[in-house]
Scaffold this motif. Structure first.
Motif, PDB file in Angstrom:
ATOM      1  N   PRO A   2       0.825  -1.215   0.000  1.00 58.34           N
ATOM      2  CA  PRO A   2       0.000   0.000   0.000  1.00 58.34           C
ATOM      3  C   PRO A   2       0.858   1.264   0.000  1.00 58.34           C
ATOM      4  N   GLY A   3       0.385   2.281  -0.722  1.00 61.20           N
ATOM      5  CA  GLY A   3       1.054   3.573  -0.735  1.00 61.20           C
ATOM      6  C   GLY A   3       2.323   3.631  -1.543  1.00 61.20           C
ATOM      7  N   THR A   4       2.551   2.633  -2.387  1.00 59.71           N
ATOM      8  CA  THR A   4       3.769   2.612  -3.194  1.00 59.71           C
ATOM      9  C   THR A   4       3.416   2.454  -4.666  1.00 59.71           C
ATOM     10  N   VAL A   5       4.377   2.812  -5.502  1.00 61.63           N
ATOM     11  CA  VAL A   5       4.301   2.524  -6.930  1.00 61.63           C
ATOM     12  C   VAL A   5       5.359   1.465  -7.213  1.00 61.63           C
ATOM     13  N   GLU A   6       4.923   0.352  -7.755  1.00 64.72           N
ATOM     14  CA  GLU A   6       5.833  -0.771  -7.992  1.00 64.72           C
ATOM     15  C   GLU A   6       6.408  -0.721  -9.406  1.00 64.72           C
ATOM     16  N   VAL A   7       7.714  -0.877  -9.475  1.00 65.89           N
ATOM     17  CA  VAL A   7       8.405  -1.006 -10.760  1.00 65.89           C
ATOM     18  C   VAL A   7       9.133  -2.344 -10.748  1.00 65.89           C
ATOM     19  N   VAL A   8       8.773  -3.209 -11.684  1.00 65.00           N
ATOM     20  CA  VAL A   8       9.425  -4.505 -11.806  1.00 65.00           C
ATOM     21  C   VAL A   8      10.279  -4.504 -13.057  1.00 65.00           C
ATOM     22  N   GLU A   9      11.551  -4.814 -12.877  1.00 67.73           N
ATOM     23  CA  GLU A   9      12.440  -5.011 -14.030  1.00 67.73           C
ATOM     24  C   GLU A   9      12.554  -6.511 -14.282  1.00 67.73           C
ATOM     25  N   ILE A  10      12.038  -6.961 -15.416  1.00 71.11           N
ATOM     26  CA  ILE A  10      12.230  -8.358 -15.810  1.00 71.11           C
ATOM     27  C   ILE A  10      13.541  -8.422 -16.589  1.00 71.11           C
ATOM     28  N   PHE A  11      14.461  -9.248 -16.113  1.00 69.02           N
ATOM     29  CA  PHE A  11      15.807  -9.271 -16.665  1.00 69.02           C
ATOM     30  C   PHE A  11      16.264 -10.706 -16.878  1.00 69.02           C
ATOM     31  N   ALA A  12      17.405 -10.838 -17.533  1.00 61.43           N
ATOM     32  CA  ALA A  12      18.090 -12.133 -17.656  1.00 61.43           C
ATOM     33  C   ALA A  12      19.587 -11.865 -17.536  1.00 61.43           C
ATOM     34  N   TYR A  13      20.271 -12.643 -16.724  1.00 62.57           N
ATOM     35  CA  TYR A  13      21.702 -12.413 -16.524  1.00 62.57           C
ATOM     36  C   TYR A  13      22.509 -12.495 -17.822  1.00 62.57           C
ATOM     37  N   PRO A  14      22.225 -13.418 -18.740  1.00 64.38           N
ATOM     38  CA  PRO A  14      23.027 -13.467 -19.965  1.00 64.38           C
ATOM     39  C   PRO A  14      22.750 -12.328 -20.940  1.00 64.38           C
ATOM     40  N   CYS A  15      21.697 -11.541 -20.691  1.00 64.89           N
ATOM     41  CA  CYS A  15      21.272 -10.487 -21.616  1.00 64.89           C
ATOM     42  C   CYS A  15      22.220  -9.290 -21.553  1.00 64.89           C
ATOM     43  N   GLY A  16      22.840  -8.971 -22.704  1.00 62.01           N
ATOM     44  CA  GLY A  16      23.762  -7.841 -22.749  1.00 62.01           C
ATOM     45  C   GLY A  16      23.089  -6.512 -22.491  1.00 62.01           C
ATOM     46  N   HIS A  17      21.862  -6.336 -22.986  1.00 61.50           N
ATOM     47  CA  HIS A  17      21.144  -5.092 -22.735  1.00 61.50           C
ATOM     48  C   HIS A  17      20.797  -4.940 -21.257  1.00 61.50           C
ATOM     49  N   CYS A  18      20.494  -6.045 -20.595  1.00 57.89           N
ATOM     50  CA  CYS A  18      20.233  -5.994 -19.150  1.00 57.89           C
ATOM     51  C   CYS A  18      21.487  -5.561 -18.399  1.00 57.89           C
ATOM     52  N   ASP A  19      22.629  -6.020 -18.849  1.00 59.01           N
ATOM     53  CA  ASP A  19      23.897  -5.631 -18.241  1.00 59.01           C
ATOM     54  C   ASP A  19      24.136  -4.133 -18.409  1.00 59.01           C
ATOM     55  N   GLN A  20      23.840  -3.598 -19.588  1.00 53.35           N
ATOM     56  CA  GLN A  20      23.991  -2.162 -19.825  1.00 53.35           C
ATOM     57  C   GLN A  20      22.991  -1.355 -19.004  1.00 53.35           C
ATOM     58  N   PHE A  21      21.799  -1.911 -18.835  1.00 51.24           N
ATOM     59  CA  PHE A  21      20.723  -1.199 -18.153  1.00 51.24           C
ATOM     60  C   PHE A  21      20.929  -1.140 -16.644  1.00 51.24           C
ATOM     61  N   ARG A  22      21.622  -2.127 -16.093  1.00 56.11           N
ATOM     62  CA  ARG A  22      21.738  -2.252 -14.633  1.00 56.11           C
ATOM     63  C   ARG A  22      22.233  -0.969 -13.965  1.00 56.11           C
ATOM     64  N   PRO A  23      23.373  -0.381 -14.373  1.00 50.66           N
ATOM     65  CA  PRO A  23      23.807   0.852 -13.685  1.00 50.66           C
ATOM     66  C   PRO A  23      22.886   2.033 -13.950  1.00 50.66           C
ATOM     67  N   MET A  24      22.264   2.083 -15.125  1.00 53.61           N
ATOM     68  CA  MET A  24      21.325   3.162 -15.427  1.00 53.61           C
ATOM     69  C   MET A  24      20.116   3.076 -14.508  1.00 53.61           C
ATOM     70  N   LEU A  25      19.609   1.855 -14.310  1.00 54.99           N
ATOM     71  CA  LEU A  25      18.441   1.656 -13.459  1.00 54.99           C
ATOM     72  C   LEU A  25      18.771   1.962 -11.999  1.00 54.99           C
ATOM     73  N   ALA A  26      19.963   1.577 -11.572  1.00 57.32           N
ATOM     74  CA  ALA A  26      20.372   1.853 -10.186  1.00 57.32           C
ATOM     75  C   ALA A  26      20.452   3.355  -9.938  1.00 57.32           C
ATOM     76  N   ALA A  27      21.007   4.107 -10.895  1.00 60.05           N
ATOM     77  CA  ALA A  27      21.087   5.560 -10.751  1.00 60.05           C
ATOM     78  C   ALA A  27      19.694   6.182 -10.771  1.00 60.05           C
TER      79      ALA A  27
END
Length: 217
Positions: A51-76
């Motif tokens: 309750p009282g939150t907005v949920e953001v789910v990142e569906i990822f795969a460890y072998p995925c190169g785009h997921c690897d690039q996205f990880r630091p962007m998403l953390a920031a």
């Protein structure tokens, strides 16, 4: 010689420019377009309702190169997203035997996901200490043991009924969301972000989060 007074049309343009200058940049940003920037998920449900939150789910795969690039962007991005935003990482788990996804859920169960989630990406994409595809349970256990975890506890967590349940739930969530690739962001279980670039997916997520915050509770 005195200048002639501004014409009414010119005054209107000047007033409009002044008003635009006072607006926040977010108000001037293009609103997301359904069907282009996002898809509304029929009968969508959150991954972990809170309750009282907005949920953001990142569906990822460890072998995925785009997921690897996205990880630091998403953390920031998360650091400035607001206290009401809850970000969850969710491995794409179509194959119940996927050792990468099982390793993530094992790390969650052992309370080490936040610390070691980035290390799995590094091991695959920079160090080569984990295979880029088809890793076995034994390889995942050996890697995490080298990171200081008890191998027996890791193996037990990867094979546990609780992980089985999470794998099934993750697959159902991905199917319900209409997952087409990784990484993909799902907002409040209601919207699947569609973007041309990784950076644009964050812009669209911001706009959808603002839409959800504006809904009366």
């Amino acid at each position: 010689m005195p200048r002639p007074p501004p014409r009414p049309a010119m005054l209107r343009r000047l007033l409009l420019l002044c008003l635009c200058a006072l607006l926040p940049l977010s108000a001037l940003a293009q609103a997301p377009v359904e069907g282009t920037d996002y898809v509304r998920i029929a009968d969508g449900a959150r991954w972990k309702p809170a309750p009282g939150t907005v949920e953001v789910v990142e569906i990822f795969a460890y072998p995925c190169g785009h997921c690897d690039q996205f990880r630091p962007m998403l953390a920031a991005w998360k650091r400035g997203a607001g206290k009401d935003v809850r970000l969850h990482h969710l491995p794409a788990a179509y194959d119940p035997g996927n050792a990468y996804a099982r390793a993530y859920f094992a790390l969650e169960a052992l309370g080490r996901a936040a610390e070691l989630h980035p290390r799995l990406f590094d091991a695959i994409h920079r160090e080569g200490s984990l295979p880029a595809r088809g890793a076995s349970t034994g390889e995942m256990v050996a890697f995490l043991a080298a990171e200081g975890l008890d191998p027996e506890r890791v193996a037990a967590a990867m094979a546990s009924p609780a992980t089985d349940e999470k794998m099934n739930a993750a697959r159902a969530f991905a199917v319900r969301s209409g997952l087409q690739g990784t990484p993909t962001l799902i907002i409040n279980g209601k919207y699947r972000v569609q973007a041309r670039t990784l950076r644009d997916s964050l812009r669209i997520a911001d706009a959808l989060i603002a839409m959800e915050r504006a809904i009366p509770r």
